[in-house]
Design an enzyme around this catalytic site. Structure first.
Site, mmCIF file in Angstrom:
data_model
loop_
_atom_site.group_PDB
_atom_site.id
_atom_site.type_symbol
_atom_site.label_atom_id
_atom_site.label_comp_id
_atom_site.label_asym_id
_atom_site.label_seq_id
_atom_site.Cartn_x
_atom_site.Cartn_y
_atom_site.Cartn_z
ATOM 1 N N LYS A 125 39.372 60.116 34.244
ATOM 2 C CA LYS A 125 38.139 59.539 34.689
ATOM 3 C C LYS A 125 38.835 58.492 35.998
ATOM 4 O O LYS A 125 37.991 58.199 36.656
ATOM 5 C CB LYS A 125 37.305 58.715 33.508
ATOM 6 C CG LYS A 125 36.758 59.692 32.636
ATOM 7 C CD LYS A 125 35.688 58.815 32.015
ATOM 8 C CE LYS A 125 34.872 59.889 31.043
ATOM 9 N NZ LYS A 125 33.890 59.421 30.288
ATOM 10 N N LYS A 207 35.411 75.199 30.172
ATOM 11 C CA LYS A 207 34.210 74.873 29.521
ATOM 12 C C LYS A 207 32.865 74.874 29.966
ATOM 13 O O LYS A 207 32.997 74.637 31.166
ATOM 14 C CB LYS A 207 34.559 73.411 28.963
ATOM 15 C CG LYS A 207 33.671 72.956 27.715
ATOM 16 C CD LYS A 207 34.426 71.519 27.265
ATOM 17 C CE LYS A 207 33.265 70.945 26.452
ATOM 18 N NZ LYS A 207 33.832 69.552 25.979
ATOM 19 N N LYS A 210 27.895 70.802 32.897
ATOM 20 C CA LYS A 210 26.959 70.633 34.085
ATOM 21 C C LYS A 210 27.664 70.678 35.347
ATOM 22 O O LYS A 210 26.743 70.661 36.429
ATOM 23 C CB LYS A 210 26.464 69.170 33.827
ATOM 24 C CG LYS A 210 25.487 69.155 32.434
ATOM 25 C CD LYS A 210 24.950 67.571 32.740
ATOM 26 C CE LYS A 210 25.453 66.800 31.482
ATOM 27 N NZ LYS A 210 25.149 67.325 30.137
#
Ligand code: TRP
Length: 344
Positions: A125, A207, A210
């Site tokens: 992140k 995976k 979005k």
């Protein structure tokens, strides 16, 4: 529901307690639903379940206030529509139970900089949000530890991306228990039987997400039936033209997993059903099965999302019960650390 205090002994064996949470990002995907939520629903009879929307975790990435509020409301309504039943389980917003933030601060002081630095999610992140590597992003795992430890949870269903955080939670709890005296139950991971990981329909090695560049890769629980059918019809398969589960058949394997999750059929049954038939037929069948599975969820969502009074009564009731359990653990912690109580 009856809240059973895990420390009291019952004549019947008390149910094991499960805690889990997800972040209220907008638009829940079929991957979120089959990978986590659908499993939560099925745990509700066997376990004492406590579920939360981890909205405090969400602000580790900058949120636009109106959007953030909207997403939280939508996620709450959608999870109820998926079948979380506040008569059986607790389901609340993390920010509505102040003990989460309070315990997180204390646990921060029992968590080492080095430990947090090793978290792969933090490293990922920080790369992704290089302009906002805030302290919350760094201490995210101790807030997650607080979520779990407040409720003395036995089991925590988490995906592969959260196992490192759960391991850290166990380490923090063990350390605290060792410094003082047994305070926290040491939680175990709980692996789900089915639907572990749903992959993108356009790149079945990744995976379902979005952030897929290709809109056809990702199905949303609230997608219209025609969009769902279109996305399945365009799903990537292989050139073998035979519906069976096998190596190098990521696309078909993924479609079989999805079909299995929504119909309850196993691979053998699916192979038999489609033997001698082409991928076109199979993709249409998967699409139709998903549409039918999601239809009642979408209908309930349409009703609940308009009924603010209903949503509010659900989360208030759960937050109140959750706060009672959480505050018991929090006051134990405060006392053991040595804070002076207001009432002597
Ligand atoms: N960090 C989890 C995620 O992003 C969400 C979460 C917050 C969680 N607190 C938790 C999951 C406690 C399990 C237990 O998926």
């Amino acid at each position: 529901m009856e809240i059973t205090n895990p420390t009291t002994t019952n004549s019947e064996a008390p149910k094991k307690r499960i805690f889990s949470a997800i972040q209220p990002s907008g638009n829940i995907t079929l991957g979120n639903y089959l990978g986590a939520l659908k499993n939560w629903i099925s745990l509700q009879d066997e376990f004492d379940c406590i579920f939360a929307l981890a909205d405090l975790h969400t602000i580790t990435v900058r949120q636009e206030p109106a959007q953030f509020r909207k997403h939280a409301l939508e996620a709450y309504a959608l999870l109820l529509a998926c079948g979380i039943d506040v008569k059986k389980s607790l389901f609340f917003l993390q920010s509505h139970v102040p003990a989460h933030a309070q315990l997180a601060w204390v646990l921060d002081c029992y968590t080492q900089f080095g430990e947090l630095s090793r978290m792969t999610q933090f490293k990922d992140k920080s790369k992704k949000h290089a302009d906002n590597i805030n302290a919350g992003l760094f201490t995210y795992p101790s807030l997650m530890a607080a979520d779990i430890l407040l409720y003395q949870a036995d089991l925590v269903p988490v995906g592969a991306d959260q196992t490192q955080h759960l391991e850290l939670t166990r380490n923090i709890a063990t350390r605290f228990n060792g410094l003082y005296s047994p305070t926290f139950k040491i939680p175990e991971g709980y692996t789900m039987k089915q639907g572990g990981k749903i992959m993108s329909l356009q790149d079945p090695t990744k995976k379902m997400s979005k952030s897929d560049e290709n809109v056809n890769g990702c199905i949303y629980v609230l997608d219209k039936p025609e969009d769902i059918m279109r996305k399945f019809k365009r799903a990537i398969t292989d050139s073998e033209a035979c519906v069976h589960y096998g190596e190098g058949k990521d696309g078909i394997n993924n479609l079989m997993d999805i079909y299995s999750c929504v119909t309850g059929k196993n691979y053998q049954e699916i192979e038999a059903e489609f033997s001698g038939r082409g991928y076109g037929d199979f993709k249409t069948a998967v699409g139709e099965a998903v549409v039918e599975h999601l239809r009642p969820i979408q209908e309930r969502y349409a009703k609940y999302s308009k009924d603010k009074a209903f949503l509010q009564s659900c989360w208030n009731e759960s937050a109140e019960k959750a706060a009672r359990i959480a505050n018991r653990t929090l006051s134990k912690v405060m006392r053991k650390v040595g804070f002076l109580p207001r009432e002597l």
